[in-house]
Design a protein around this motif. Sequence first.
Motif, mmCIF file in Angstrom:
data_model
loop_
_atom_site.group_PDB
_atom_site.id
_atom_site.type_symbol
_atom_site.label_atom_id
_atom_site.label_comp_id
_atom_site.label_asym_id
_atom_site.label_seq_id
_atom_site.Cartn_x
_atom_site.Cartn_y
_atom_site.Cartn_z
ATOM 1 N N GLU A 83 0.832 -1.207 0.000
ATOM 2 C CA GLU A 83 0.000 0.000 0.000
ATOM 3 C C GLU A 83 0.867 1.257 0.000
ATOM 4 O O GLU A 83 0.556 2.242 -0.680
ATOM 5 N N THR A 84 1.957 1.237 0.733
ATOM 6 C CA THR A 84 2.891 2.366 0.739
ATOM 7 C C THR A 84 3.510 2.538 -0.645
ATOM 8 O O THR A 84 3.629 3.661 -1.151
ATOM 9 N N HIS A 85 3.869 1.423 -1.276
ATOM 10 C CA HIS A 85 4.434 1.455 -2.625
ATOM 11 C C HIS A 85 3.438 2.096 -3.590
ATOM 12 O O HIS A 85 3.790 2.986 -4.382
ATOM 13 N N ARG A 86 2.191 1.680 -3.490
ATOM 14 C CA ARG A 86 1.142 2.225 -4.368
ATOM 15 C C ARG A 86 0.990 3.741 -4.138
ATOM 16 O O ARG A 86 0.947 4.525 -5.086
ATOM 17 N N ASN A 87 0.915 4.148 -2.874
ATOM 18 C CA ASN A 87 0.739 5.565 -2.559
ATOM 19 C C ASN A 87 1.905 6.410 -3.081
ATOM 20 O O ASN A 87 1.701 7.508 -3.611
ATOM 21 N N LEU A 88 3.113 5.889 -2.943
ATOM 22 C CA LEU A 88 4.285 6.617 -3.453
ATOM 23 C C LEU A 88 4.265 6.691 -4.973
ATOM 24 O O LEU A 88 4.615 7.726 -5.558
ATOM 25 N N ALA A 89 3.862 5.612 -5.625
ATOM 26 C CA ALA A 89 3.773 5.609 -7.091
ATOM 27 C C ALA A 89 2.736 6.633 -7.565
ATOM 28 O O ALA A 89 2.960 7.347 -8.556
ATOM 29 N N ILE A 90 1.628 6.743 -6.858
ATOM 30 C CA ILE A 90 0.602 7.727 -7.201
ATOM 31 C C ILE A 90 1.150 9.143 -7.028
ATOM 32 O O ILE A 90 0.978 10.007 -7.899
ATOM 33 N N ALA A 92 4.247 10.101 -7.131
ATOM 34 C CA ALA A 92 5.246 10.353 -8.174
ATOM 35 C C ALA A 92 4.558 10.703 -9.489
ATOM 36 O O ALA A 92 4.961 11.649 -10.179
ATOM 37 N N ALA A 93 3.512 9.959 -9.836
ATOM 38 C CA ALA A 93 2.783 10.228 -11.075
ATOM 39 C C ALA A 93 2.138 11.611 -11.030
ATOM 40 O O ALA A 93 2.170 12.357 -12.013
ATOM 41 N N GLU A 94 1.556 11.964 -9.901
ATOM 42 C CA GLU A 94 0.930 13.281 -9.762
ATOM 43 C C GLU A 94 1.938 14.416 -9.897
ATOM 44 O O GLU A 94 1.619 15.479 -10.397
ATOM 45 N N GLU A 95 3.173 14.166 -9.426
ATOM 46 C CA GLU A 95 4.223 15.181 -9.509
ATOM 47 C C GLU A 95 4.983 15.133 -10.834
ATOM 48 O O GLU A 95 5.838 15.985 -11.105
ATOM 49 N N GLY A 96 4.696 14.127 -11.648
ATOM 50 C CA GLY A 96 5.340 14.003 -12.944
ATOM 51 C C GLY A 96 6.805 13.614 -12.867
ATOM 52 O O GLY A 96 7.601 14.016 -13.710
ATOM 53 N N VAL A 97 7.159 12.844 -11.842
ATOM 54 C CA VAL A 97 8.545 12.390 -11.678
ATOM 55 C C VAL A 97 8.544 10.873 -11.509
ATOM 56 O O VAL A 97 7.511 10.264 -11.243
ATOM 57 N N SER A 98 9.711 10.288 -11.651
ATOM 58 C CA SER A 98 9.818 8.847 -11.437
ATOM 59 C C SER A 98 9.724 8.542 -9.945
ATOM 60 O O SER A 98 9.979 9.405 -9.095
ATOM 61 N N LEU A 99 9.361 7.322 -9.644
ATOM 62 C CA LEU A 99 9.301 6.889 -8.251
ATOM 63 C C LEU A 99 10.681 7.017 -7.610
ATOM 64 O O LEU A 99 10.814 7.470 -6.469
ATOM 65 N N ASN A 100 11.709 6.672 -8.359
ATOM 66 C CA ASN A 100 13.075 6.790 -7.856
ATOM 67 C C ASN A 100 13.409 8.239 -7.482
ATOM 68 O O ASN A 100 13.969 8.510 -6.427
ATOM 69 N N ARG A 101 13.052 9.178 -8.349
ATOM 70 C CA ARG A 101 13.346 10.594 -8.097
ATOM 71 C C ARG A 101 12.558 11.089 -6.867
ATOM 72 O O ARG A 101 13.078 11.832 -6.039
ATOM 73 N N LEU A 102 11.320 10.668 -6.732
ATOM 74 C CA LEU A 102 10.499 11.067 -5.593
ATOM 75 C C LEU A 102 11.132 10.596 -4.287
ATOM 76 O O LEU A 102 11.322 11.377 -3.352
ATOM 77 N N ILE A 103 11.492 9.320 -4.224
ATOM 78 C CA ILE A 103 12.078 8.755 -3.017
ATOM 79 C C ILE A 103 13.442 9.390 -2.732
ATOM 80 O O ILE A 103 13.750 9.740 -1.597
#
Length: 108
Positions: A83-90, A92-103
Motif C-alpha cells: 500500500e505504501t508502494h502504491r501511494n508513493l507511485a501515485i 510520483a505520477a501526480e508530480e510528474g517524476v519517477s518513483l526513484n526521483r520522488l524517493i
Amino acid sequence: MTKFTDRYTYRVTWSEEDQEHVGLCVEFPSLSWLDKSPEKALSGIRALIKECVIDMQRVGEHVPEPLSVKKFSGKFMVRIPPETHRNLAIQAAEEGVSLNRLISSRLH
C-alpha cells in the motif's frame, strides 16, 4: 600521509546515563570511550581504535574498511508494504517524476 585509523568515522555524543561524553567509531560499534570532556572522549576512542587495529593485524584478523574509502553503488533495496508502494507511485505520477526521483528527494 593520513594514518589508516584517521579514516574511520568518529563521533562524540553525550551519555545522560553515564553523565559523560562518549566517543564512538561507526566501524567498531562495540567499542566506546567515556570521558568528562568531548575532546578527551574523541582522543580516547581514536587511541582505542588504533590499539585494536594493531592487535587485529598482529593476529591476522580482518580489519574493517573505513566507510570513508568504501565505494558505494548508489543503489539499495528497501522493502515497504504494498500500500505504501502504491501511494508513493501515485504521488510520483501526480508530480510528474519517477518513483526513484520522488524517493531520492525525500531522503536528502
